[in-house]
Scaffold this active site. Structure first.
Site, PDB file in Angstrom:
ATOM      1  N   ASP A  44     -69.634  38.413 -37.009  1.00 48.99           N
ATOM      2  CA  ASP A  44     -69.016  38.888 -38.254  1.00 48.99           C
ATOM      3  C   ASP A  44     -68.290  40.210 -38.019  1.00 48.99           C
ATOM      4  O   ASP A  44     -67.624  40.736 -38.907  1.00 48.99           O
ATOM      5  CB  ASP A  44     -70.036  38.987 -39.404  1.00 48.99           C
ATOM      6  CG  ASP A  44     -71.056  40.083 -39.194  1.00 48.99           C
ATOM      7  OD1 ASP A  44     -71.132  40.633 -38.084  1.00 48.99           O
ATOM      8  OD2 ASP A  44     -71.797  40.389 -40.157  1.00 48.99           O
ATOM      9  N   LYS A 112     -76.731  33.042 -35.973  1.00 46.16           N
ATOM     10  CA  LYS A 112     -77.425  34.342 -35.826  1.00 46.16           C
ATOM     11  C   LYS A 112     -77.566  34.984 -37.201  1.00 46.16           C
ATOM     12  O   LYS A 112     -76.635  34.934 -38.009  1.00 46.16           O
ATOM     13  CB  LYS A 112     -76.653  35.279 -34.890  1.00 46.16           C
ATOM     14  CG  LYS A 112     -77.354  36.638 -34.750  1.00 46.16           C
ATOM     15  CD  LYS A 112     -76.756  37.499 -33.651  1.00 46.16           C
ATOM     16  CE  LYS A 112     -75.532  38.284 -34.072  1.00 46.16           C
ATOM     17  NZ  LYS A 112     -75.736  39.171 -35.246  1.00 46.16           N
ATOM     18  N   GLU A 114     -79.036  38.677 -39.143  1.00 46.20           N
ATOM     19  CA  GLU A 114     -79.476  40.065 -38.932  1.00 46.20           C
ATOM     20  C   GLU A 114     -80.840  40.232 -39.595  1.00 46.20           C
ATOM     21  O   GLU A 114     -81.069  39.744 -40.706  1.00 46.20           O
ATOM     22  CB  GLU A 114     -78.458  41.055 -39.495  1.00 46.20           C
ATOM     23  CG  GLU A 114     -77.193  41.075 -38.659  1.00 46.20           C
ATOM     24  CD  GLU A 114     -76.247  42.211 -39.018  1.00 46.20           C
ATOM     25  OE1 GLU A 114     -76.617  43.104 -39.799  1.00 46.20           O
ATOM     26  OE2 GLU A 114     -75.106  42.190 -38.515  1.00 46.20           O
ATOM     27  N   GLU A 181     -79.421  45.859 -31.009  1.00 48.43           N
ATOM     28  CA  GLU A 181     -78.180  46.644 -31.055  1.00 48.43           C
ATOM     29  C   GLU A 181     -78.471  48.134 -31.203  1.00 48.43           C
ATOM     30  O   GLU A 181     -79.239  48.536 -32.098  1.00 48.43           O
ATOM     31  CB  GLU A 181     -77.285  46.167 -32.217  1.00 48.43           C
ATOM     32  CG  GLU A 181     -75.976  46.972 -32.276  1.00 48.43           C
ATOM     33  CD  GLU A 181     -74.914  46.374 -33.189  1.00 48.43           C
ATOM     34  OE1 GLU A 181     -75.147  45.305 -33.780  1.00 48.43           O
ATOM     35  OE2 GLU A 181     -73.847  47.009 -33.310  1.00 48.43           O
TER      36      GLU A 181
HETATM   37  O1  KIV Z   1     -70.855  40.613 -35.089  1.00 48.23           O
HETATM   38  C1  KIV Z   1     -71.034  41.019 -33.927  1.00 48.23           C
HETATM   39  O2  KIV Z   1     -70.124  41.172 -33.122  1.00 48.23           O
HETATM   40  C2  KIV Z   1     -72.410  41.312 -33.531  1.00 48.23           C
HETATM   41  C3  KIV Z   1     -72.618  41.923 -32.182  1.00 48.23           C
HETATM   42  C4  KIV Z   1     -72.459  43.378 -32.274  1.00 48.23           C
HETATM   43  C5  KIV Z   1     -73.899  41.530 -31.592  1.00 48.23           C
HETATM   44  O3  KIV Z   1     -73.317  41.081 -34.279  1.00 48.23           O
END
Ligand code: KIV
Length: 283
Positions: A44, A112, A114, A181
């Site tokens: 994102d 993915k 968060e 991160e």
């Molecule tokens: O959206 C993204 O690019 C991420 C990375 C920083 C892992 O979540």
């Protein structure tokens, strides 16, 4: 099915470092796959690096589906991972499931999210349904308002505990990996030792199971990039130079030159055909 699967990523822990890079469109994804990258990730972060926002909070499911489709068409070998954008999974497990399904149907092999402990139920449900999940803790950009900006994490006992709790919850719920991160390297090392699933770091040092970088940072597209990102090329400068030269050459009448266009060798033949065409059109 692509060659790199979530199972394969899990099995790489402790044996081989995992590589992951973001890609948001077809040509980038083709190149990342060709380079042998293990995970091509539609992050994102596209809200910032592609759409020019200063955070990721406005990214929509429509944008993620659109970009995931383009990336998925290009990738033959790597695992295609798609990010769940802000507000696509926080409101309810049902909403999260519905949106994860959309990304899988757009061609992703896994999603993915968060956070970790807060979403244990959702992760468990997705995994049971057959949707592989990667978690993400430490600096979670979707919560940057609460965090008070983009900053390193793991400095306090409470933060170390929170990061460990997230990683353990993800492991318990069946996630196949977790992104760490902007985490102090000692904390990232501790988490890597404490969980059986791979840890993938960004700004988290070398003691993790893999690394991820954002496409535009890795390739030096913009003038600045986060302090933890290594710029493997300076493509921004190269692209700028090429565009400036094109601009100069068109204005000076140097482009196109004879090798870039075609014309009639027999000008009389052309005159005759053009005259007939003009007459037929009453011009
Ligand atoms: O959206 C993204 O690019 C991420 C990375 C920083 C892992 O979540």
């Amino acid at each position: 099915m692509r060659e790199v699967t979530p199972k394969k990523i899990r099995e790489m822990k402790g044996k081989e470092k995992i590589t992951m890079v973001t890609a948001y469109d077809y040509p980038s994804a083709l190149l990342a796959d060709k380079a042998g990258i293990d995970i091509v990730f539609v992050g994102d972060s596209l809200g910032m690096v592609v759409y020019g926002d200063n955070n990721t909070l406005n990214v929509t499911m429509e944008q993620m589906v659109f970009h995931t489709r383009a990336v998925a068409r290009a990738v033959k070998r790597a695992l295609v991972l798609a990010d769940m954008p802000f507000s696509s999974y926080e409101v309810s497990v049902e909403e999260g499931v519905k949106n994860a399904v959309r990304l899988i149907q757009a061609g992703a092999d896994a999603v993915k999210i968060e956070g970790g402990a807060d979403h244990e139920k959702l992760v468990r449900k997705l995994v049971r349904m057959g949707i592989p999940v990667m978690g993400h803790t430490g600096l979670t950009p979707q919560r940057y308002l609460r965090l008070g900006g983009y900053r390193i994490t793991g400095e306090t006992e409470e933060e170390i505990e929170e990061i460990l709790r997230d990683a353990k919850a993800l492991e318990r719920a069946g996630a196949f990996a977790v992104v760490l991160e902007f985490v102090l390297a000692d904390v990232a090392k501790l988490v890597t030792e404490e969980v059986s699933i791979p840890t993938i770091g960004i700004g988290a040092g070398p003691y993790v199971d893999g690394q991820v970088l954002v496409w535009h940072d890795l390739l030096g597209i913009y003038e600045s990039s986060p302090p933890f990102a290594k710029r493997y090329a300076e493509l921004g400068g190269i692209i700028l130079e090429a565009l400036s030269q094109y601009n100069r050459e068109v204005k000076a009448g140097e482009f196109p030159s004879s090798e870039h266009y075609w014309e009639y060798q027999d000008k009389e033949d052309f005159e005759r055909k053009a005259k007939n065409a003009l007459r037929r059109l009453d011009l």
